[in-house]
Design a protein around this motif. Structure first.
Motif, PDB file in Angstrom:
ATOM      1  N   LEU A 294      32.509  45.082  33.368  1.00  0.00           N
ATOM      2  CA  LEU A 294      33.795  44.097  32.778  1.00  0.00           C
ATOM      3  C   LEU A 294      33.466  43.792  31.681  1.00  0.00           C
ATOM      4  CD1 LEU A 294      36.166  41.965  33.694  1.00  0.00           C
ATOM      5  CD2 LEU A 294      34.823  41.173  35.018  1.00  0.00           C
ATOM      6  N   ASN A 295      31.636  43.616  31.569  1.00  0.00           N
ATOM      7  CA  ASN A 295      31.474  42.255  31.141  1.00  0.00           C
ATOM      8  C   ASN A 295      31.223  43.984  29.452  1.00  0.00           C
ATOM      9  OD1 ASN A 295      30.132  40.913  32.576  1.00  0.00           O
ATOM     10  ND2 ASN A 295      28.634  41.132  32.703  1.00  0.00           N
ATOM     11  N   ARG A 296      30.960  45.413  30.042  1.00  0.00           N
ATOM     12  CA  ARG A 296      30.691  45.763  28.666  1.00  0.00           C
ATOM     13  C   ARG A 296      32.461  46.152  27.928  1.00  0.00           C
ATOM     14  NH1 ARG A 296      26.813  48.167  25.600  1.00  0.00           N
ATOM     15  NH2 ARG A 296      25.493  48.283  26.877  1.00  0.00           N
ATOM     16  N   VAL A 297      33.736  45.613  28.471  1.00  0.00           N
ATOM     17  CA  VAL A 297      35.493  45.874  28.531  1.00  0.00           C
ATOM     18  C   VAL A 297      35.305  44.892  27.864  1.00  0.00           C
ATOM     19  CG1 VAL A 297      37.562  46.281  28.953  1.00  0.00           C
ATOM     20  CG2 VAL A 297      35.760  47.449  29.798  1.00  0.00           C
ATOM     21  N   THR A 298      35.623  43.521  29.079  1.00  0.00           N
ATOM     22  CA  THR A 298      35.374  42.673  27.933  1.00  0.00           C
ATOM     23  C   THR A 298      34.558  41.177  27.218  1.00  0.00           C
ATOM     24  OG1 THR A 298      35.293  40.425  29.995  1.00  0.00           O
ATOM     25  CG2 THR A 298      37.422  42.140  30.053  1.00  0.00           C
ATOM     26  N   PRO A 314      37.141  36.940  42.116  1.00  0.00           N
ATOM     27  CA  PRO A 314      37.684  37.423  41.087  1.00  0.00           C
ATOM     28  C   PRO A 314      37.275  37.375  40.278  1.00  0.00           C
ATOM     29  CG  PRO A 314      39.035  37.116  42.993  1.00  0.00           C
ATOM     30  CD  PRO A 314      38.324  36.610  43.543  1.00  0.00           C
ATOM     31  N   THR A 315      37.487  37.772  39.264  1.00  0.00           N
ATOM     32  CA  THR A 315      37.646  37.317  37.836  1.00  0.00           C
ATOM     33  C   THR A 315      38.550  38.061  36.993  1.00  0.00           C
ATOM     34  OG1 THR A 315      35.039  37.320  37.597  1.00  0.00           O
ATOM     35  CG2 THR A 315      35.956  37.161  35.796  1.00  0.00           C
ATOM     36  N   VAL A 316      39.095  36.826  35.937  1.00  0.00           N
ATOM     37  CA  VAL A 316      39.765  37.929  34.770  1.00  0.00           C
ATOM     38  C   VAL A 316      39.682  37.817  33.560  1.00  0.00           C
ATOM     39  CG1 VAL A 316      42.654  38.103  34.397  1.00  0.00           C
ATOM     40  CG2 VAL A 316      41.688  37.988  36.921  1.00  0.00           C
ATOM     41  N   ARG A 317      39.602  38.734  32.841  1.00  0.00           N
ATOM     42  CA  ARG A 317      39.274  38.094  31.144  1.00  0.00           C
ATOM     43  C   ARG A 317      40.057  39.004  30.287  1.00  0.00           C
ATOM     44  NH1 ARG A 317      36.755  35.133  33.959  1.00  0.00           N
ATOM     45  NH2 ARG A 317      34.820  34.127  33.613  1.00  0.00           N
ATOM     46  N   ARG A 318      39.878  39.024  29.044  1.00  0.00           N
ATOM     47  CA  ARG A 318      40.789  39.681  28.486  1.00  0.00           C
ATOM     48  C   ARG A 318      40.240  40.418  27.356  1.00  0.00           C
ATOM     49  NH1 ARG A 318      46.195  35.999  25.649  1.00  0.00           N
ATOM     50  NH2 ARG A 318      46.768  35.056  27.657  1.00  0.00           N
ATOM     51  N   ARG A 325      46.682  46.329  21.028  1.00  0.00           N
ATOM     52  CA  ARG A 325      47.673  45.487  22.263  1.00  0.00           C
ATOM     53  C   ARG A 325      46.702  44.677  23.222  1.00  0.00           C
ATOM     54  NH1 ARG A 325      50.218  49.883  25.384  1.00  0.00           N
ATOM     55  NH2 ARG A 325      48.559  51.115  24.839  1.00  0.00           N
ATOM     56  N   GLU A 326      47.037  43.568  23.746  1.00  0.00           N
ATOM     57  CA  GLU A 326      46.079  43.096  24.460  1.00  0.00           C
ATOM     58  C   GLU A 326      46.528  43.309  26.080  1.00  0.00           C
ATOM     59  OE1 GLU A 326      46.359  39.056  23.632  1.00  0.00           O
ATOM     60  OE2 GLU A 326      44.805  37.869  22.615  1.00  0.00           O
ATOM     61  N   PHE A 327      45.151  43.044  26.947  1.00  0.00           N
ATOM     62  CA  PHE A 327      45.283  43.502  28.468  1.00  0.00           C
ATOM     63  C   PHE A 327      44.731  42.718  28.725  1.00  0.00           C
ATOM     64  CE2 PHE A 327      42.629  47.073  27.520  1.00  0.00           C
ATOM     65  CZ  PHE A 327      41.320  47.105  28.073  1.00  0.00           C
ATOM     66  N   THR A 328      44.653  42.526  30.192  1.00  0.00           N
ATOM     67  CA  THR A 328      43.633  41.921  31.368  1.00  0.00           C
ATOM     68  C   THR A 328      43.159  42.898  32.219  1.00  0.00           C
ATOM     69  OG1 THR A 328      45.059  41.175  33.019  1.00  0.00           O
ATOM     70  CG2 THR A 328      45.279  39.668  31.460  1.00  0.00           C
ATOM     71  N   VAL A 329      41.578  42.566  32.335  1.00  0.00           N
ATOM     72  CA  VAL A 329      40.837  42.874  33.257  1.00  0.00           C
ATOM     73  C   VAL A 329      41.067  42.490  34.439  1.00  0.00           C
ATOM     74  CG1 VAL A 329      39.361  44.424  33.551  1.00  0.00           C
ATOM     75  CG2 VAL A 329      40.330  44.105  31.436  1.00  0.00           C
ATOM     76  N   SER A 330      40.759  42.797  35.776  1.00  0.00           N
ATOM     77  CA  SER A 330      40.229  41.305  36.933  1.00  0.00           C
ATOM     78  C   SER A 330      39.395  42.756  38.009  1.00  0.00           C
ATOM     79  CB  SER A 330      41.436  42.106  37.676  1.00  0.00           C
ATOM     80  OG  SER A 330      43.026  41.298  37.028  1.00  0.00           O
ATOM     81  N   ASP A 331      38.549  41.811  38.238  1.00  0.00           N
ATOM     82  CA  ASP A 331      36.777  42.482  39.280  1.00  0.00           C
ATOM     83  C   ASP A 331      37.551  41.726  40.134  1.00  0.00           C
ATOM     84  OD1 ASP A 331      34.850  43.725  39.570  1.00  0.00           O
ATOM     85  OD2 ASP A 331      33.385  41.571  38.608  1.00  0.00           O
ATOM     86  N   THR A 332      37.788  42.961  41.056  1.00  0.00           N
ATOM     87  CA  THR A 332      37.342  42.275  42.421  1.00  0.00           C
ATOM     88  C   THR A 332      36.436  42.568  43.604  1.00  0.00           C
ATOM     89  OG1 THR A 332      38.481  45.119  43.130  1.00  0.00           O
ATOM     90  CG2 THR A 332      40.452  43.215  42.614  1.00  0.00           C
ATOM     91  N   VAL A 333      35.997  42.416  44.980  1.00  0.00           N
ATOM     92  CA  VAL A 333      35.561  42.099  45.030  1.00  0.00           C
ATOM     93  C   VAL A 333      34.717  44.067  45.833  1.00  0.00           C
ATOM     94  CG1 VAL A 333      36.571  42.289  47.620  1.00  0.00           C
ATOM     95  CG2 VAL A 333      34.404  41.971  47.538  1.00  0.00           C
ATOM     96  N   GLY A 334      33.701  44.732  45.727  1.00  0.00           N
ATOM     97  CA  GLY A 334      33.352  45.585  45.791  1.00  0.00           C
ATOM     98  C   GLY A 334      33.362  45.837  47.972  1.00  0.00           C
TER      99      GLY A 334
END
Length: 502
Positions: A294-298, A314-318, A325-334
């Motif tokens: 997630l950190n690499r992508v956003t 959960p964390t959501v970033r753009r 094109r913009e998109f959102t990325v959601s990190d979820t619990v493992g």
């Protein structure tokens, strides 16, 4: 050495005992556990990681006794490092399966803030219904606990309440099972209000059938002089202490369910706002590298730690695709193998984020000895999430820089779309972004519009939410050839913009 197998197995299969001894040796040497590398490797994309420093500052400390010896120890009692002995059973599968499972238990124990002193791996066809390991083995575990000075025994399985009580009576120290250990880690790491409520609900569901009374001294059935044979009018069954505790737990559980349900509208509003952009959900086994990816992508800078269940909230970033094109990325619990059903139910609202995604990045630790079992464990949990099976899945083979070549070759042969990356070194990240750009749904309406210079907000929105094919400045405004969604195309029409729609 704490490892011992049943007498029958030792006689029948002496080489098997040697393999089991080697398993315990590798587990106790911390090989393959969360702290095997001695720390967490971070990159510039991970930010300052202040949360990790704060979490490390609250670690329990070694060197304090189990019992209080001086009043000055009171404030440090909760920080004492627990000294544990691991207990596992090898009932089926290979020696490697047993080793991987016990390694994971050691990693869970260390993540919870304990020190692993010894281990016992027992070979038997099925658990003993009374003490899980059998009376003879329970006595041997008690001897090991006494010899190494442990204060906790952790069993690599779910124990029935009667099994836990019976084993505690023999070993004379606290006994917890795998579910209780995972719940403890969740309780330590939850930070948001919703996350804390979900963890508490799961803990209470686990605790309810495991309450233990201590005889008549815990009874609250009578008051006044009734116990002495007097007190007309106040005799009756009343309510015992354990019944009172159960009622209080059920009341608290109902309150927590109401609180979690009350949070759903706000979460739905936030999700609806994000649905204007395509969404990518990152899922995977715990410690597979989801937050690092997630950190690499956003460039989110969320907590990265070489530990199990480092991320709960959960964390959501753009981010942007290579074509803008913009998109959102959601990190979820493992996830984890045999994830407690209490947690799956409590975190159902959080896992719903996956079902609303346009693309699922299933992060796999390619350096793990058995990555296929981790993939199966994740899919077992996602099978209980309605709609998750309809989301397109991409297997992201993380840690490819240290993975075995044969393992990578085996994973490449799977039927799913796969891509090899390293969130630590950045290898394959550009290819991953290209893949995301190809797999995300494209806007369905193609427009050729001239936007007046007074409506720069619409030009900005087309750039953010659409896909610009061509742009030029003319006398009447900005001419755009782009793909946009139907809602934005309608807004362009309503704004009186000259347009040609295909």
């Amino acid at each position: 050495m704490g490892l011992q197998e049943s007498h029958q197995d030792i006689q029948a299969d002496e080489p098997g005992r040697s393999r089991a001894d080697a398993v315990i040796d590798r587990v106790l040497s911390r090989a393959g556990t969360a702290v095997a590398e001695g720390g967490t490797q971070a990159t510039d994309y991970d930010g300052e990681q202040l949360d990790r420093e704060e979490r490390a500052a609250l670690r329990r400390i070694a060197g304090l006794s189990t019992e209080l010896e001086d009043i000055t120890e009171v404030e440090y009692r909760q920080l004492r490092l627990e000294r544990v002995v691991l207990v596992g059973q090898w009932s089926h599968g290979t020696a490697l399966d047993a080793e991987v499972s016990l390694r994971e238990l050691a990693a869970l124990a260390e993540t919870a803030g304990s020190e692993v002193l010894d281990g016992v791996l027992q070979r038997r066809p099925h658990p003993d219904p009374a003490t899980y390991v059998g009376s003879g083995k329970a006595k041997q575990i008690g001897e090991i606990v006494a010899s190494v000075g442990a204060d906790t025994v952790i069993v690599n399985d779910d124990l029935a309440p009667s099994q836990r009580r019976a084993l505690e009576d023999v070993v004379k120290v606290k006994v917890i099972d795998r579910t209780a250990l995972i719940l403890d880690i969740f309780a330590q790491h939850a930070k948001s209000k919703e996350g804390k409520a979900q963890v508490e609900l799961a803990q209470l569901e686990y605790l309810l059938p495991r309450l233990r009374g201590w005889g008549e001294s815990m009874s609250r059935q009578a008051g006044g002089r009734v116990a002495g044979g007097a007190g007309i009018g106040s005799r009756g069954p009343g309510e015992t202490k354990i019944e009172l505790d159960r009622r209080r737990i059920r009341t608290r559980m109902a309150q927590l369910r109401r609180e979690i349900k009350a949070m759903e509208p706000a979460r739905a509003v936030r999700r609806d706002r994000r649905l204007t952009l395509p969404n990518v959900a990152i899922v995977g086994y715990t410690n597979a590298g989801k937050s690092s990816l997630l950190n690499r992508v956003t460039g989110a800078g969320v907590l990265v730690e070489n530990a199990l269940f480092a991320t709960l909230d959960p964390t959501v970033r753009r981010s942007r695709t290579p074509d803008g094109r913009e998109f959102t990325v959601s990190d979820t619990v493992g996830f984890v193998r045999d994830l407690p059903h209490q947690l799956v139910a409590a975190f159902a609202s959080t896992l719903e984020e996956v079902a609303h995604a346009d693309l699922m990045l299933h992060v796999v630790d390619a350096s793990h000895p058995d990555p296929e079992s981790q993939v199966r464990a994740v899919r077992e949990v996602l099978a209980d999430v309605p709609g998750a099976d309809q989301v397109k899945e991409v297997l992201v083979l993380n840690k490819a820089d240290i993975a075995d070549a044969e393992t990578l070759l085996r994973l490449r042969g799977r039927r799913e779309v796969t891509i090899e990356v390293s969130a630590l070194t950045g290898e394959g990240i550009d290819d991953l972004m290209e893949l995301i750009g190809r797999e995300l749904p494209r806007p369905e309406v193609t427009v050729d519009v001239v936007v007046p210079y007074t409506r720069g907000d619409l030009v900005s929105e087309v750039h953010r939410h659409g896909e610009v094919l061509a742009q030029e400045h003319v006398a009447d405004g900005t001419r755009l050839s782009a793909r946009v969604d139907a809602a934005l195309a309608a807004r362009l029409e309503e704004a009186g913009v000259t347009s040609a729609t295909a």
